[in-house]
Design a protein around this motif. Structure first.
Motif, PDB file in Angstrom:
ATOM      1  N   TYR A 156      -5.958  72.906   7.508  1.00  0.00           N
ATOM      2  CA  TYR A 156      -4.756  73.573   7.000  1.00  0.00           C
ATOM      3  C   TYR A 156      -3.553  72.631   7.097  1.00  0.00           C
ATOM      4  CZ  TYR A 156      -6.561  78.340   6.348  1.00  0.00           C
ATOM      5  OH  TYR A 156      -7.219  79.439   5.879  1.00  0.00           O
ATOM      6  N   GLU A 157      -3.451  71.908   8.211  1.00  0.00           N
ATOM      7  CA  GLU A 157      -2.335  70.980   8.388  1.00  0.00           C
ATOM      8  C   GLU A 157      -2.414  69.835   7.362  1.00  0.00           C
ATOM      9  OE1 GLU A 157      -2.907  70.111  12.501  1.00  0.00           O
ATOM     10  OE2 GLU A 157      -1.484  71.649  13.189  1.00  0.00           O
TER      11      GLU A 157
ATOM     12  N   THR B 119       1.522  69.866   1.479  1.00  0.00           N
ATOM     13  CA  THR B 119       1.961  68.739   0.639  1.00  0.00           C
ATOM     14  C   THR B 119       3.469  68.477   0.726  1.00  0.00           C
ATOM     15  OG1 THR B 119       2.339  70.162  -1.283  1.00  0.00           O
ATOM     16  CG2 THR B 119       0.129  69.252  -1.023  1.00  0.00           C
ATOM     17  N   ARG B 120       4.248  69.556   1.053  1.00  0.00           N
ATOM     18  CA  ARG B 120       5.722  69.476   1.093  1.00  0.00           C
ATOM     19  C   ARG B 120       6.302  69.095  -0.280  1.00  0.00           C
ATOM     20  NH1 ARG B 120       4.067  67.879   6.119  1.00  0.00           N
ATOM     21  NH2 ARG B 120       4.897  69.148   7.805  1.00  0.00           N
TER      22      ARG B 120
ATOM     23  N   HIS C 229       1.008  76.933  -2.619  1.00  0.00           N
ATOM     24  CA  HIS C 229      -0.095  76.301  -1.889  1.00  0.00           C
ATOM     25  C   HIS C 229       0.305  76.034  -0.429  1.00  0.00           C
ATOM     26  CE1 HIS C 229      -3.148  73.269  -0.893  1.00  0.00           C
ATOM     27  NE2 HIS C 229      -2.149  72.510  -0.477  1.00  0.00           N
ATOM     28  N   ASP C 230       1.517  75.495  -0.242  1.00  0.00           N
ATOM     29  CA  ASP C 230       1.978  75.183   1.117  1.00  0.00           C
ATOM     30  C   ASP C 230       2.133  76.446   1.953  1.00  0.00           C
ATOM     31  OD1 ASP C 230       1.916  72.563   0.499  1.00  0.00           O
ATOM     32  OD2 ASP C 230       4.091  72.215   0.513  1.00  0.00           O
ATOM     33  N   GLU C 231       2.578  77.538   1.304  1.00  0.00           N
ATOM     34  CA  GLU C 231       2.709  78.803   2.048  1.00  0.00           C
ATOM     35  C   GLU C 231       1.352  79.283   2.551  1.00  0.00           C
ATOM     36  OE1 GLU C 231       4.736  81.778  -0.174  1.00  0.00           O
ATOM     37  OE2 GLU C 231       6.676  80.747  -0.097  1.00  0.00           O
TER      38      GLU C 231
ATOM     39  N   ALA D  51       0.471  79.671   6.444  1.00  0.00           N
ATOM     40  CA  ALA D  51      -0.078  80.919   6.968  1.00  0.00           C
ATOM     41  C   ALA D  51      -1.357  80.641   7.747  1.00  0.00           C
ATOM     42  CB  ALA D  51      -0.352  81.889   5.820  1.00  0.00           C
ATOM     43  N   GLY D  52      -2.194  79.757   7.212  1.00  0.00           N
ATOM     44  CA  GLY D  52      -3.421  79.381   7.909  1.00  0.00           C
ATOM     45  C   GLY D  52      -3.129  78.713   9.235  1.00  0.00           C
ATOM     46  N   VAL D  53      -2.091  77.832   9.257  1.00  0.00           N
ATOM     47  CA  VAL D  53      -1.715  77.169  10.512  1.00  0.00           C
ATOM     48  C   VAL D  53      -1.280  78.206  11.537  1.00  0.00           C
ATOM     49  CG1 VAL D  53      -0.025  75.604  11.566  1.00  0.00           C
ATOM     50  CG2 VAL D  53      -1.107  74.987   9.397  1.00  0.00           C
TER      51      VAL D  53
END
Length: 1352
Positions: A799-800, A804-805, A812-814, A818-820
């Motif tokens: 997840y980390e 992509t920032r 996608h980053d959200e 959320a997974g992190v």
């Protein structure tokens, strides 16, 4: 069997000795009584004569057939003849007495010579060493045998047998009871194999018994005796696995086994000859056994001794003596007692050559035949001068040769024509031909030369070439072949060379890891099978240097044949001694070029495959003939018809077509089988071979739309690797598909496939190399799968990696963030996870994280996230677990879950806060607890009673009942006990406190017959006949009920009605009779009324209705209606007639005309009020005219009705009608009754009459179409009674008809619609009518002819 030659005996006749040359069998040495040894070749030509000093006592060839040794009784010298040089020499034996016995060793260079006095000489021919052994025996040595281990067994006239080694040392010695003869070495069958091999010496003793001497068990020799009828033992031979074949003088032929369990048993016995048998012989190479006797030879097959292979009759002879086969089994020699020698051809050399479907083969030792059975050409035969050792055939030439010489023949239109002969530089092993050139293989070299010499346009350089080239050192050519364009040869160091004849240069060179032993190109030379020194087979493609190992290749393979049928290009066979193996070579295959074993076929013994064409193999037999067999792998080709074959047989045929890639044949079998699994099998097989078009055809036949669509997309791919990769993917071979995609021009397809398959590890590896920008997205998907499988640590890492920032990847980053958050909580980093979840807007994330925290028993954090996410029920549930009631109370107005409200209510109840507890219980809809709190703690019975009434709670009703009992309010207590289904308790309470009437009212219709009976019995004791009868009726006891009803006060109308209901339910004639009598006044003595009628007729009506006696009910209804009408109760009268009308119609009983007429008049009267109220005075007036015309039916209101008629007619402009009815009112009997309000007006109408009146509008008769006044109901034309409209009272109009949805009475549609604007009930049945439900009637028949279908 063909006789090759015959040698006649000398003048004196007598026996003849002979010996075939060992190994080669090219010579036969003979000796008769003329002191000469004659050596003949295999065609009967005399090659050499050796003069002896005396009669020959022994002759024999060494193991290689190079040297012939001869002894005679006049000299002690041994004569040696060299077969290679043709020269004879003499060796001194050093022995002093006459030589009687000579024998060469089977395995070594040793020659044993015995003498008349028993002395022995062992001579080593290789070293010329002589070992004399004096006194080996005391008398003449007569017989002997060498073993494979160079042991020598000798038999002598001294009746002893000695076994010595090659040095002459005696190892064993044993005595016999009679003269020994025919000594042989072999191996007895035992439980274990002997380490020394031939462990048994067998000897014939006295021509009667067979003596078996086992060197491992010397103390226990075995002596076998035979039946006396067999005669003397003439000859015997060992063969097979310890079997002995014995010939007896009386013509018997016996086989025995030497296995200890079977010893002495005869396995086979036959009498082959009538008078005598002189010799037997076995050829292991032919697998044949022969016996001679009388004047014939009989040959058997060893695999089936019962089968007679051949019989040779020698008509010129009376008796035969000895016979012997050459080692290769080709020639059989037999001698007669006259001294003649006959040689027969029993097996031809397996010599054949093919060119396409043409076969050249040896049909006799000096005869070659060319056949083409496929093209049906006439066979051509050629006699040759020498016995050929090699053959070659091309499109136009035949080559025949032996040693270093070859003869060439032209295959012309006029037959065979000899061209020339050619000598080579060494002994030729094989020769190959094409249209112009021949290549001969000799001494590890190949000579390539033109067959017909000089050709136009050729130079000397192109006439001939020797391979290998001079600059290639230490290379030995092991094999070769020719195609129309190429000379192909293999070498001992693994070289495979293609020499292009047209360009006269090498075009291809391939290097194999080990030496190449044999090679077999297909007719075009584009594919080639070779066998290497390791006895492995390979298919080689010279176009791309691709090499495929042949699976399950026999290490004993003798040769390969390619399929000559044009449509089966990839099929070839390999064969060994026992089987033919069918293979399919596929250059185009999803798994790359491959070779598969299709099947195997048993090869008949002693036959050699020479041609393969369309599943049939042509075999060369030992007799020189050609036969064909069908391959088991092609068995389906040779069935007569597929009709009548069962599914299993058809499926086997389908498998064969698939293995051979004969798709069209497979289609036929699939059509016959008609099963999805078989179609699928065929389609996938075609796919594997990259035949996409055929696969599409198959799957389209199946209706597999998805697969057909997919295949259509890939069909046009030119990149073979990409196409194969796609097919491998469809077949589930994902690793193969990846390899193929990576090798293609679109390697990213491998990454797409792995992503689709969720093979994330592989996808990440591919992404690193092929598309690094895809790694974040793959990491996210991989992390999601890892999270699902519980690998949280790895999921967190991925997840980390997925973040992509990048602004365009915010969604996608959200997901990754959320997974992190989730994984951080899972891994114990709660602070980080909760912090991230709180900051992020997603409610779903908060719920997921809270759920994880809840499972970890982190109540406060879990509840906080639930609350932040708006999941108040879950938050409250978690707060309850942590006993945080304050928080629960704050959230209570958000909570919908009854469970949480109940938990909160219990907590508040425990704290003594009953009002809040009751409110919480109410929110949870836990009514029993609400009732309990209100009764026990809040002292609020009104609320409890209200809740019980509203919610019908059984338990709550019990609680309320107990509460009222305590207050002595027994009526209420009974009511709630009944409500709580406690009928027995309620009954007892009612009985005790004299509240039975209340109990009876409350119990209603829900009680059981037993409950009703108890109540009835109570009221019976109380002499309350009405209630007693009522409850007996409810309990089903109709007689008792009737008894009590009839005892009631005669004027009790309720009792009479229940009595009628009782009769209706009971359907009992006696009860009916009782009630009728009662109603008619015959039982109670009630006097007649003033009108002369008895009790009210309405009871009779109800009785008839209850008894379903509708005609009587109808008549009674008319009477009742008349009474009501007379009393002025017109609506009641109308309703009685209407209900009776409907009942009769429902029972399909004809409506009495009086009833119909009365209902019409009453309904017309009722319509008056409706029309007048709506201000439609004309319609009102018309109806009043109809009523006034039947005024006698309204005796109570004659004057008011006539008055209304006059007024309404006047208002409606019907002046003449108004005058007529005004004049009627002026009659003396009515005048004084006129209402003063209208009296003057009526008098004015009479005094000043205005008789003007418009004609009533007309409309057509619905039956005949005749125009008649609208309110007229009798058609003067067709005399039909026309049904009336229940809205206007007018007759119906066919084109504008409808019916009331409730009572189904007809009406004029347009008028009904108008009425609905102000009224909402039907004038006839008074039921509510919805305007939208009114529809025009298309089928008017049932309204215009209602009498049809009714019973009289």
């Amino acid at each position: 069997m063909k006789r090759v030659f015959c040698i006649t005996g000398g003048k004196g006749g007598g026996g003849i000795q002979y010996a075939w040359q060992k190994s080669l069998g090219n010579y036969i040495a003979t000796s008769s009584n003329d002191n000469l040894v004659k050596i003949y070749d295999r065609h009967g030509d005399l090659k050499q004569e050796i003069q002896l000093q005396g009669p020959c006592t022994g002759l024999g060839w060494d193991k290689d057939g190079d040297t012939l040794a001869v002894i005679n009784d006049r000299t002690t010298n041994i004569t040696m003849w060299d077969a290679n040089t043709g020269k004879a020499s003499s060796i001194d034996s050093g022995l002093r007495d006459p030589l009687s016995f000579l024998l060469w060793a089977k395995a070594g260079p040793y020659l044993a010579v015995g003498t008349q006095k028993g002395n022995l000489l062992i001579y080593n021919h290789q070293t010329s060493r002589k070992i004399p052994i004096i006194g080996k025996h005391s008398r003449k040595i007569t017989c002997g045998a060498w073993s494979n281990e160079n042991l020598l067994a000798l038999g002598s006239e001294d009746k002893t047998i000695t076994i010595s080694n090659a040095e002459g040392d005696t190892l064993r010695q044993t005595s016999t009871r009679d003269l020994p003869s025919d000594v042989q070495f072999s191996e007895m069958k035992g439980d274990e194999r002997s380490a020394m091999g031939e462990n048994t010496v067998s000897v014939v003793i006295g021509k009667k018994t067979l003596f078996l001497y086992n060197m491992h068990d010397a103390e226990n020799p075995i002596e076998l005796a035979f039946q006396q009828k067999y005669g003397n033992i003439m000859s015997y031979r060992w063969y097979g696995d310890g079997y002995i074949m014995i010939g007896f003088s009386q013509g018997f032929f016996v086989v025995i086994s030497t296995h200890m369990k079977e010893i002495g048993q005869e396995l086979f016995q036959a009498r082959n000859h009538k008078d005598n048998l002189s010799c037997i012989a076995i050829s292991l190479s032919l697998n044949k056994a022969a016996s001679c006797g009388d004047n014939c030879i009989k040959i058997h097959d060893l695999s089936d001794l019962k089968e007679m292979f051949a019989i040779i009759n020698l008509d010129d002879e009376r008796s035969l003596d000895r016979m012997e086969w050459t080692e290769d089994g080709q020639l059989l020699a037999v001698t007669s007692t006259k001294g003649n020698l006959y040689v027969y051809l029993t097996s031809l050399p397996m010599l054949a050559a093919t060119q396409q479907t043409r076969i050249a083969h040896l049909t006799s030792l000096l005869e070659v035949t060319i056949e083409d059975n496929i093209q049906q050409e006439q066979p051509a035969t050629i006699a040759v001068d020498v016995e050929p050792s090699f053959l070659g055939i091309g499109p136009y030439h035949l080559a025949v040769g032996m040693n270093n010489r070859a003869w060439f023949y032209l295959l012309g239109d006029n037959g065979l024509e000899q061209l020339k002969d050619r000598e080579y530089l060494g002994t030729v092993h094989s020769i190959k031909l094409n249209a112009d050139y021949a290549s001969a293989h000799f001494d590890d070299k190949i000579q390539l030369h033109m067959i017909e010499g000089e050709t136009t346009g050729t130079t000397d350089e192109r006439e001939s070439k020797l391979f290998p080239d001079k600059d290639v050192n230490q290379t030995r050519i092991t094999c070769h072949d020719m195609t129309p364009e190429f000379l192909i040869f293999g070498t001992d160091n693994g070289g495979l060379f293609y020499f292009f004849i047209e360009d006269w240069q090498y075009v291809n060179e391939f290097r194999h890891v080990v030496g190449i032993r044999k090679l077999f190109p297909d007719p075009s030379g584009t594919r080639l099978v070779f066998i290497d020194d390791k006895k492995d087979g390979y298919v080689y493609n010279p176009v791309n240097d691709h090499l495929v190992e042949i699976p399950e290749f026999s290490p004993f393979a003798k040769g390969i044949l390619w399929e000559m049928w044009g449509l089966d290009k990839g099929v070839f066979i390999a064969y060994d001694e026992e089987k033919i193996y069918t293979y399919m070579y596929s250059r185009e295959h999803v798994m790359g070029t491959r070779c598969d074993l299709v099947g195997s076929t048993k090869l008949p013994y002693g036959q050699k495959p020479v041609l393969l064409h369309n599943g049939e193999v042509t075999l060369q037999t030992q007799s020189g003939k050609l036969v064909t067999i069908a391959l088991d792998s092609h068995a389906y080709l040779f069935i007569d018809s597929i009709e009548g074959k069962n599914a299993k047989e058809l499926a086997e045929c389908l498998n064969q077509t698939i293995a051979l890639k004969r798709w069209k044949d497979g289609w036929i079998f699939c059509n016959q089988l008609n099963a999805r699994e078989h179609w699928t099998k065929l389609g996938y097989a075609a796919l594997k071979c990259l035949d996409v078009d055929f696969a599409i055809r198959v799957f389209r036949e199946q209706g597999d739309v998805g697969l057909v669509t997919s295949l259509m997309h890939i069909k046009s791919l030119e990149d073979r690797n990409q196409l194969s990769g796609s097919i491998a993917m469809y077949l589930g071979e994902f690793n193969l598909a990846q390899d193929l995609y990576l090798a293609s021009s679109k390697p990213l397809a491998a990454l797409e496939m792995r992503r689709d398959l969720l093979h994330w590890d592989s996808a990440l590896q591919l992404a690193k190399a092929l598309a690094p920008e895809q790694i974040p997205y793959i990491s996210k998907e991989y992390a999601q799968q890892l999270e699902f499988t519980g690998d949280y640590m790895t999921a967190l890492a991925h997840y980390e990696k997925g973040i992509t920032r990048q602004e365009h990847d915010r969604d996608h980053d959200e997901v990754c963030a959320a997974g992190v958050a989730r994984m951080s909580i899972r891994m114990g980093d709660i602070r980080r996870g909760v912090g991230m979840a709180s900051k992020m807007p997603s409610r779903v994330l908060k719920k997921e994280c809270a759920s994880i925290l809840e499972s970890m028993k982190q109540w406060s954090e879990a509840a906080l996230l639930y609350e932040q996410g708006g999941f108040y029920d879950k938050a409250a549930s978690v707060y309850i677990r942590s006993k945080n009631w304050t928080k629960v109370g704050e959230l209570l107005h958000h909570i919908t879950s009854p469970k949480i409200h109940i938990q909160y209510a219990k907590a508040k109840e425990a704290d003594g806060r009953y009002k809040e507890a009751a409110e919480a219980y109410k929110q949870a809809k836990d009514w029993d607890n609400v009732i309990r709190i209100n009764l026990e703690f809040l002292q609020n019975p009104e609320e409890a009673v209200k809740i019980v009434r509203d919610n019908q709670s059984v338990e709550g009703a019990k609680m309320v009942a107990k509460f009222f009992q305590k207050l002595n309010d027994f009526g209420s207590a009974i009511q709630f006990l009944v409500m709580s289904k406690c009928n027995d308790e309620a009954f007892q309470l009612a009985q005790q406190h004299n509240q039975m009437e209340i109990y009876a009212d409350i119990i209603g219709a829900d009680a059981t017959p037993e409950d009703y009976q108890s109540i009835a019995l109570f009221f019976e004791n109380e002499k309350n006949h009405f209630l007693s009868g009522k409850f007996f009726l409810l309990s089903g006891q109709y007689n008792r009920a009737m008894k009590h009803f009839l005892r009631c006060d005669g004027e009790n109308s309720q009792a009479i009605e229940l009595a009628i209901e009782t009769v209706g339910r009971a359907n009992d004639d006696q009860l009916t009779h009782e009630l009728v009598n009662f109603l008619m006044g015959d039982t109670d003595g009630v006097p007649k009324t003033s009108s002369g009628r008895k009790k009210d007729a309405k009871y009779l009506f109800r009785l008839y209705m209850a008894l379903k006696q509708y005609r009587e009910a109808g008549r009674t209804a008319i009477i009742i209606a008349r009474e009501e009408q007379s009393a002025g109760n017109y609506r009641n009268a109308h309703d009685v007639l209407f209900s009776m009308f409907q009942e009769l119609k429902q029972q399909k009983i004809k409506i009495p005309s009086e009833m119909a007429t009365n209902l019409l008049i009453l309904h017309s009267y009722i319509l008056v009020k409706i029309h007048v109220k709506r201000g439609d005075h004309l319609k009102g007036a018309r109806m009043l005219i109809r009523v006034a015309n039947n005024i006698s039916k309204f005796p109570s209101h004659i004057v008011p009705i006539l008055t209304s008629t006059v007024i309404e007619c006047h208002r409606a402009g019907l002046k003449n009608s108004s005058f007529s009815y005004a004049a009627m009112l002026m009659r003396p009997e009515y005048r004084n009754q006129i209402d003063l309000k209208y009296k003057k007006k009526i008098e004015m109408i009479v005094r000043k009459p205005d008789k003007t009146e418009e004609e009533e509008p007309q409309s057509p008769c619905p039956y005949c179409g005749f125009q008649l006044p609208e309110t007229e109901l009798l058609c003067p034309e067709c005399k039909g009674n026309i049904p009336y409209c229940i809205i206007t009272g007018r007759h119906l109009v066919k084109e504008d008809m409808t019916a009331c949805p409730s009572c189904n009475f007809p009406a004029i549609f347009s008028e009904f619609i108008k009425l609905m604007e102000t009224e909402e009930n039907c004038p006839m049945c008074s039921e509510k009518v919805i305007k939208q439900n009114l529809q025009k009637v298309s089928d008017t028949h049932k309204y215009l002819s209602p009498e049809e279908g009714t019973a009289e």
